[in-house]
Design an enzyme around this catalytic site. Sequence first.
Site, PDB file in Angstrom:
ATOM      1  CG  HIS A   1      -2.297 -53.300  21.167  1.00 34.72           C
ATOM      2  ND1 HIS A   1      -2.877 -54.705  21.667  1.00 34.72           N
ATOM      3  CD2 HIS A   1      -2.659 -53.686  19.910  1.00 34.72           C
ATOM      4  CE1 HIS A   1      -3.182 -55.188  20.747  1.00 34.72           C
ATOM      5  NE2 HIS A   1      -2.848 -54.766  19.521  1.00 34.72           N
TER       6      HIS A   1
ATOM      7  CG  ASP B   1      -3.194 -49.774  12.895  1.00 36.89           C
ATOM      8  OD1 ASP B   1      -3.833 -50.084  13.727  1.00 36.89           O
ATOM      9  OD2 ASP B   1      -3.262 -50.141  11.647  1.00 36.89           O
TER      10      ASP B   1
END
Length: 433
Positions: free
Chosen positions: A311, A368
Amino acid sequence: MTAAASTETAKLSLNGQTIDLPVIIGTEKEKAFEIGKLRDQTGVITMDPGFGNTGSCVSSITFLDGERGVLRYRGIPIEQLAEQATSTETAHLLIYGELPNKRELEQFTQRVSERYALPDGMERFFDAFPKSAHPMAVLSAMITVLSSYYPQLLNPYPTREEMDEIILTLMAKIPTLAAVAYRRSRGLDVVAPRADLGYSANYLNMVFGGPGKKDPDPTIVQAFRQMLILHADHEQNCSTSTVRLVGSSRTNAFSSISSGVSALWGPLHGGANQAVIEMLESIQKGGGDSKKYIAMAKDKTSMFRLMGFGHRVYKNFDPRSRIIKKACDQVLAKLGVKDPLLDIAKQLEEAALKDEYFVTRKLYPNVDFYSGIILRAIGIPTNEFTVIFALGRLPGWLAHWKELVESGQRIGRPRQIYMGPTERPYRPLTQRG
Ligand code: SDX
């Protein structure tokens, strides 16, 4: 809304010239050099491809602290909202800045549910798409088609009443667009929206309901509601920044949100939730050996990335991933579902978090990585996963579009450093060999 100017300044020296750069400071003590006059004062610009170090705006909607794994919507921790809130009150919080009281929630809920239905004549567009069309392509296109039915909501400078109507219309109709696209792509009759059902239950009923079918299972509704909340906003991510940049040209909310859907589709962004399940299915088909995928992810020549990992902001953990991972066990147990992909995902996470490559790069599961397990358990097909992400992110996109329009921010137009040929003459075709 402006960030507080601090008494601090930064000095920038170049070619014997020194200028002071004001430092602005946010309510969570974040600081930025304010460089709005940099080029005028120095003739020089900054360079930051991917904007990893560049703020595009000040915003009051969502706060992230990537080092501490903090995510708050209008100051309220995501853990509390995921546990206690409904998706509708979370949408109200993001868009209008406060959790609604009882009367406001009833009014907001009713005004959205009254607008669920699509305009007459719109359904014929869905049958024009090939059955193989990706649902994100259909969603993005149909949001723009929707704008052609609401010319009164395309004012580049909407009044407060027009803005409220735009927000209600998109909050109400985008789930219906997604559900009709799902049904028509499978040759199924459309299931009409039901104002008596809540936001999540209505969407699930439009997708899975129909004559003789029971109302959606409350466990599934609660799991879906939590997914909408967890995906509702995430400050200046790629798709939200797209909504703001497109909105800054004073186009309308329909085209801004449609652009956000297109940005979210990418596998490096919202499309990762579909890619994670496809990766886990490949591992399962290959006998469950995740080591090969870990090795591929570390091999730069493979172009493969461990989907659902890493991320730009979170460098310890993504709080949403922790919540979803816990919910996986609960939802699958409640539904009596055993999903081998969940075990593979947990093994993959364990293996990666012991591997120096991932640890040194601070790569952890993101939102996700586990979300697809829950979506599978509630019956959502894999190629619809990113549509669900878009339905979740819709209130965040609307909140940022509203904040941008109200701020009067000028059109977004980045600069560049040119690296092409310097001046040279035109050569007629006869001289071009
Ligand atoms: C979302 O921004 C948001 O807030 C997004 C989001 C939201 O709610 O809106 O949180 C939703 O989009 C989550 C991310 C979903 N995407 C994926 O899961 C795809 C896989 N992840 C990566 O592609 C990547 O981690 C990103 C895109 C998420 C972040 O990319 P960055 O910040 O540009 O990181 P990077 O490419 O600079 O990577 C730094 C290093 C590189 O290696 P080195 O050059 O230092 O050797 O880490 C490596 C990368 O190669 N790396 C990975 C990796 N992610 C980063 N290596 C293997 N597998 C990965 N997943």
